[in-house]
Write an enzyme that holds these catalytic residues in place. Structure first.
Site, short mmCIF file in Angstrom:
data_model
loop_
_atom_site.label_atom_id
_atom_site.label_comp_id
_atom_site.label_asym_id
_atom_site.label_seq_id
_atom_site.Cartn_x
_atom_site.Cartn_y
_atom_site.Cartn_z
N PHE A 38 0.86 -1.19 0.00
CA PHE A 38 0.00 0.00 0.00
C PHE A 38 0.89 1.23 0.00
O PHE A 38 1.71 1.43 0.92
CB PHE A 38 -0.92 0.00 1.23
CG PHE A 38 -2.06 -0.98 1.14
CD1 PHE A 38 -2.10 -1.96 0.16
CD2 PHE A 38 -3.12 -0.92 2.04
CE1 PHE A 38 -3.14 -2.85 0.07
CE2 PHE A 38 -4.18 -1.81 1.97
CZ PHE A 38 -4.19 -2.79 0.99
N VAL A 76 2.84 -1.64 4.29
CA VAL A 76 2.43 -0.25 4.10
C VAL A 76 3.69 0.59 4.00
O VAL A 76 4.57 0.49 4.87
CB VAL A 76 1.56 0.22 5.29
CG1 VAL A 76 1.11 1.66 5.09
CG2 VAL A 76 0.37 -0.70 5.48
N CYS A 77 3.79 1.40 2.97
CA CYS A 77 4.99 2.22 2.79
C CYS A 77 5.15 3.20 3.96
O CYS A 77 4.27 4.01 4.24
CB CYS A 77 4.91 3.01 1.49
SG CYS A 77 6.32 4.13 1.28
N ILE A 78 6.27 3.11 4.64
CA ILE A 78 6.45 3.88 5.87
C ILE A 78 6.54 5.38 5.60
O ILE A 78 5.96 6.19 6.33
CB ILE A 78 7.68 3.36 6.66
CG1 ILE A 78 7.75 4.04 8.04
CG2 ILE A 78 8.98 3.53 5.90
CD1 ILE A 78 8.69 3.35 9.01
N ALA A 81 3.10 6.64 4.69
CA ALA A 81 2.22 6.57 5.85
C ALA A 81 2.51 7.70 6.84
O ALA A 81 1.60 8.39 7.31
CB ALA A 81 2.35 5.21 6.54
#
Lengths: 130, 99
Positions: A38, A76-78, A81
């Site tokens: 994501f 999830v792409c840090i 995010a």
């Protein structure tokens, strides 16, 4: 066959639902999903803070149930995010924020995870836009 | 090398469909979803543009999106469910999403 699925769209956009239905169909047909990634506004679909109206599809809950049920690797792409205020407890502590909205089965990690998934998979399918 | 193009943008909002058709290979496929299925509205400019697809091209649309918009696609279009969507991504060598 092995799929890597990348979601760029926010949970209220049709593309986010389309990605979920595609992923469900892929597993139902006996294929494998090596990773869900994501990215950009797609990170909101992993947030446990999203509240849907009672008469609407609760897409974030459906994603969570789906990922848990099939023990998928949901990344999830840090960077995407953090800049959107979507943090897990580690990041919330690190940056002194009061709210964390990423919890298991989702994990925050880097863009390298997308690159690696693309190498492992037969197809990368991206869902974004409207 | 064949490509399945995925397009979900309306043909009335931007030029993605035009760009897609410019890059379209002789044996490529185009799967329309979301508002992109408005390109299948009979007699529309977008439908006429799609008529210029190569003879070996595959033209597909997500059935649920056709139904949601009450679009009666003509016989040149194959309406697909998600299972067929998955199969199509494997039938072509590559998949390109017009994000």
């Amino acid at each position: 066959m092995k799929f890597a699925i990348a979601l760029f769209a926010a949970p209220h956009q049709p593309a986010a639902r389309r990605a979920l239905r595609f992923a469900q169909a892929a597993l139902a047909d006996g294929h494998e999903i090596v990773r869900l990634f994501f990215y950009q506004d797609g990170v909101h679909s992993a947030s446990s803070s999203v509240v849907s109206s009672q008469d609407e599809l609760d897409l974030t809950a459906e994603w969570r149930t789906f990922v848990k049920a099939h023990n998928l690797d949901g990344v999830v792409c840090i960077a995407a995010a953090l800049r959107r205020g979507v943090l897990d407890t580690d990041e919330a502590t690190r940056y002194g924020r009061t709210a964390a909205s990423i919890e298991a089965p989702w994990v925050l990690s880097g863009l390298g995870q997308l690159h690696e998934a693309v190498q492992e998979a037969d197809r990368l399918i991206c869902f974004g836009g409207p | 090398m064949t490509t399945l193009h995925l397009l979900s943008h309306s043909p009335y909002g931007n030029d993605r469909l035009t760009s897609c058709l410019r890059l379209f290979g002789a044996e490529d496929g185009l799967l329309l979803s979301g508002d992109a299925v408005y390109a299948l509205q009979p007699a529309s400019a977008a439908r006429k543009a799609l008529a210029s697809l190569p003879s070996g091209a595959g033209l597909y649309a997500l059935a649920e999106d056709l139904q949601a918009r009450n679009i009666q696609a003509d016989d040149a279009v194959t309406a697909v469910d998600y299972s067929t969507f998955v199969a199509l991504t494997l039938r072509y060598d590559k998949v390109n999403s017009w994000l």
